[in-house]
Scaffold this active site. Structure first.
Site, short mmCIF file in Angstrom:
data_model
loop_
_atom_site.label_atom_id
_atom_site.label_comp_id
_atom_site.label_asym_id
_atom_site.label_seq_id
_atom_site.Cartn_x
_atom_site.Cartn_y
_atom_site.Cartn_z
N ASP A 14 -2.14 16.54 6.41
CA ASP A 14 -2.91 15.29 6.50
C ASP A 14 -4.05 15.43 7.50
OD1 ASP A 14 -3.57 12.71 5.95
OD2 ASP A 14 -1.92 11.79 7.06
N ASN A 62 -2.11 10.17 -5.14
CA ASN A 62 -3.51 10.54 -4.88
C ASN A 62 -4.43 10.29 -6.08
OD1 ASN A 62 -2.71 13.37 -2.70
ND2 ASN A 62 -3.18 11.25 -2.17
C1 FPP Z 1 -4.52 14.48 3.12
O1 FPP Z 1 -5.62 14.28 3.99
C2 FPP Z 1 -4.75 15.69 2.34
C3 FPP Z 1 -4.81 15.72 0.99
C4 FPP Z 1 -4.61 14.54 0.15
C5 FPP Z 1 -5.11 16.98 0.26
C6 FPP Z 1 -4.62 18.24 0.86
C7 FPP Z 1 -5.42 19.35 0.29
C8 FPP Z 1 -5.81 20.46 0.95
C9 FPP Z 1 -5.36 20.78 2.30
C10 FPP Z 1 -6.77 21.45 0.35
C11 FPP Z 1 -6.40 22.01 -0.97
C12 FPP Z 1 -5.02 22.58 -1.02
C13 FPP Z 1 -4.74 23.86 -1.38
C14 FPP Z 1 -3.32 24.28 -1.49
C15 FPP Z 1 -5.77 24.85 -1.65
P1 FPP Z 1 -6.45 12.94 3.85
O2 FPP Z 1 -7.53 13.16 2.86
O3 FPP Z 1 -5.54 11.81 3.50
O4 FPP Z 1 -7.04 12.80 5.30
P2 FPP Z 1 -7.21 11.45 6.13
O5 FPP Z 1 -5.84 10.90 6.39
O6 FPP Z 1 -7.89 11.92 7.37
O7 FPP Z 1 -8.07 10.55 5.29
#
Ligand code: FPP
Length: 235
Positions: A14, A62
């Site tokens: 996250d 998501n």
């Molecule tokens: C949550 O952060 C993260 C995600 C929904 C996506 C995770 C994806 C990756 C780390 C990259 C792609 C993965 C791979 C395996 C190549 P958020 O967007 O909710 O962050 P925030 O809480 O700061 O808004």
């Protein structure tokens, strides 16, 4: 590290969006940076002797994000599989994408199947990437498939693995890490985390890296796991 040698780490990655917003960049730039962090943490996990690493890349919820962000995330996953499969082969890492496949773009499903096929013989570490994943969905779907007969917990677990496209018996999660400062499970591996040790850090996922992983493993090594029983010396 687990004496059993079957150590399973799961990570809720996250904080990509905040990492980007703090730099005046679009959220998708945070995810791209997050993918770089994935590469570093996968390699650090191999070196640390982790046997199974399960990463939460895209939850079933998501889909509710703005479509440009969803598209960017799915494209990033496809690029990651295309570029990292060779590196995984070199490190003997077996790739397995868990979660639903019926709602994913056909090109991504093809990339998943290719990476899984290419690395099927790899034995050093299992890298499981959860995409369109929801624990509640998996449990309900496994229960639906099981409805016809009395089932043991073990055979229920095999059904869960089947629903999730999980290719190997990976065992329960030992250590669940969540970055980004929130302290919740967000529908991730609810069954598998029954006795997981939970580790929360304020670090945003793109900043987590090898040092973050080592700090979490160090913290885990000081935990006393009792699995609902009492410690031998106090019995
Ligand atoms: C949550 O952060 C993260 C995600 C929904 C996506 C995770 C994806 C990756 C780390 C990259 C792609 C993965 C791979 C395996 C190549 P958020 O967007 O909710 O962050 P925030 O809480 O700061 O808004």
């Amino acid at each position: 590290m687990s004496a059993a040698g079957n150590f399973h780490v799961a990570i809720i990655m996250d904080g990509n969006g905040r990492w980007a917003q703090r730099r005046g960049m679009p959220r998708s730039a945070g995810h791209a940076q997050g993918a770089k962090s994935v590469r570093r943490v996968v390699e650090a996990s191999v070196r640390a002797g982790v046997r199974t690493l399960t990463l939460y890349a895209f939850s079933a919820d998501n889909w509710g994000r703005p479509s440009p962000e969803v598209d960017a995330l799915l494209r990033l996953l496809q690029c990651y599989l295309a570029s990292e499969t060779r590196r995984c082969l070199r490190n003997s890492v077996r790739i397995n994408v868990i979660g639903r496949r019926d709602r994913l773009p056909a090109s991504l499903v093809r990339a998943i199947e290719q990476s899984e096929r290419a690395t099927a013989h790899c034995t050093r570490m299992r890298l499981r990437i959860a995409v369109d994943y929801s624990s509640k969905h998996s449990i309900v779907e496994a229960a639906r498939r099981a409805a016809s007969g009395g089932l043991s917990a073990q055979s229920f677990e095999s059904l869960l693995a089947e629903v999730d496209h999980s290719v190997a018996e990976v065992g329960p999660v030992d250590l669940l890490i969540r970055t980004g400062g929130e302290q919740r499970l967000s529908d991730f591996l609810l069954w598998d985390c029954a006795y997981a040790e939970l580790y929360f850090t304020d670090a945003l996922w793109p900043d987590f890296g090898e040092a973050g992983l080592h700090a979490a493993l160090e913290d885990f090594s000081n935990r006393h796991r009792r699995f609902g029983k009492v410690l031998a010396e106090t019995a």
